[in-house]
Design an enzyme around this catalytic site. Structure first.
Site, PDB file in Angstrom:
ATOM      1  N   LYS A 125       0.845  -1.208   0.000  1.00  0.00           N
ATOM      2  CA  LYS A 125       0.000   0.000   0.000  1.00  0.00           C
ATOM      3  C   LYS A 125       0.877   1.254   0.000  1.00  0.00           C
ATOM      4  CE  LYS A 125      -3.889  -2.229   2.242  1.00  0.00           C
ATOM      5  NZ  LYS A 125      -4.502  -2.640   3.521  1.00  0.00           N
TER       6      LYS A 125
ATOM      7  N   GLN B   3      -4.688  -1.286   9.755  1.00  0.00           N
ATOM      8  CA  GLN B   3      -4.629  -2.609   9.131  1.00  0.00           C
ATOM      9  C   GLN B   3      -5.287  -3.667  10.028  1.00  0.00           C
ATOM     10  OE1 GLN B   3      -3.385  -3.282   5.949  1.00  0.00           O
ATOM     11  NE2 GLN B   3      -4.241  -5.317   6.308  1.00  0.00           N
TER      12      GLN B   3
ATOM     13  N   ASP C  52     -11.148   3.191   4.546  1.00  0.00           N
ATOM     14  CA  ASP C  52     -11.606   1.798   4.480  1.00  0.00           C
ATOM     15  C   ASP C  52     -13.135   1.730   4.450  1.00  0.00           C
ATOM     16  OD1 ASP C  52      -9.772  -0.225   4.161  1.00  0.00           O
ATOM     17  OD2 ASP C  52      -9.287  -0.402   6.290  1.00  0.00           O
TER      18      ASP C  52
END
Ligand code: NDP
Length: 300
Positions: A54, A98, A121
């Site tokens: 990422k 994460q 997200d």
């Protein structure tokens, strides 16, 4: 007729190009560099790989990448303090924590501590509610990637029968909501669904997000249906040599491809779209934070 293979790798490259062009314009015209912060707690090897990749792609499209790697014993208070600092940092437009987090941390509490406007997200309860009521929100990356591929392939999915197999908060439920918002007729199937084969056979669009290798066989697929395989399962592959592994999806690719009209492969389907959509969400969050026009086609 052989199914069209929906090339997620190539599609993701076009999304990243669009993001890059937009970032270049934001920097040149407004002096704004979108920034993405990724927070990783602990040393889960798969999470470390995801975070690295990422970060690399964030920099490749011209955005600022910040990584906070925290010790596996980091307290909830310390993690919340890091998120609070990022929430208040004007150079950071997207924050991603994460998952999975170590078990001792309250995942819901942590996710809901991220500012909804920076929640790239799309897991914050406010964004879930906004998506559920058809309002502008941050949309979870994996379902957003699936939706982009479906829109690209079909133009419109209005009126189509869609079956989503899996009801997780990160894939199944938001996927179903996005399909519904695009006027598909949506069924959500899960481990308690009666006669899953029969349910899947009715679908014009099948989205498989189960986490069980090759669970959906070709004879469950309606002739000509579009199959989006979200699953990523690693299996031993002794045929490739000792200790070798391979990735497979949640559908049995060969038999499903023989009946489907279109299908995403694993690898090279949904996976690359997920990171591309994370970058797209970051640039969208940056535009919204600065009252600038969003780029069309990068969100739901
Ligand atoms: P979860 O484990 O959170 O959810 C799995 C879902 O599948 C559950 O709703 C479960 O039902 C359902 N399920 C399990 N067994 C069956 C069965 N026999 N029949 C019908 N439904 C079943 O998984 P995720 O949603 O997080 O992920 C799904 C897959 O997608 C995984 O392979 C994961 O690795 C992959 N993934 C890929 C991403 C990408 O970028 N390509 C991103 C995220 C995930 P119930 O609720 O009843 O238990």
């Amino acid at each position: 007729m052989a199914a069209t293979v929906i090339d997620g790798k190539a599609f993701a490259a076009t999304v990243r190009d669009k993001v890059k062009t937009h970032v270049t314009r934001l920097v040149a015209d407004h002096g704004i560099t979108p920034g993405l912060a990724v927070v990783l707690v602990g040393e889960d090897p798969a999470s470390q790989v995801y975070v690295r990749s990422k970060g690399k792609m964030t920099v490749e499209v011209g955005m600022k990448s910040v990584e906070h790697k925290l010790d596996v014993n980091t307290s909830e208070a310390d993690l919340l303090a890091v998120i609070d600092q990022l929430n208040n940092d004007p150079e950071i437009h997207g924050i991603l924590c994460q998952l999975p987090l170590p078990k001792y941390l309250d995942e819901d509490l942590i996710i809901n501590s991220i500012s909804p406007a920076k929640d790239v997200d799309g897991f914050h309860i406010s964004n879930v509610g906004l998506l559920g009521t058809g309002q502008k929100s941050m949309v979870p990356c994996t379902p957003l990637g699936c939706l982009m591929m479906l829109r690209d392939h079909h133009g419109s999915i209005s009126g189509m029968d869609a079956v989503v197999v899996g009801r997780s908060n990160i894939v199944g439920k938001p996927m179903a909501q996005l399909l519904l918002n695009d006027s598909a007729t949506v069924t959500i199937a899960h481990s308690r669904t009666k006669d899953l084969a029969d349910v899947v056979r009715r679908a014009d669009i099948v989205v498989a997000a189960v986490g069980r290798p090759e669970m959906i066989p070709g004879d469950w697929i309606k002739e000509g249906a579009t199959v989006i395989d979200v699953g990523i399962n690693r299996l031993d592959a002794p045929e490739k040599g000792e200790g070798k592994t391979k990735l497979v999806g949640d559908v049995h690719y060969e038999s499903c491809a023989a009946r489907a009209g279109a299908i995403t492969p694993v690898p090279g389907g949904v996976g690359p779209m997920t990171i591309a959509c994370l970058l797209a969400n970051t640039v969208t969050a940056c535009c919204r934070a600065n009252g600038l026009e969003e780029l069309e086609g990068l969100t739901a």
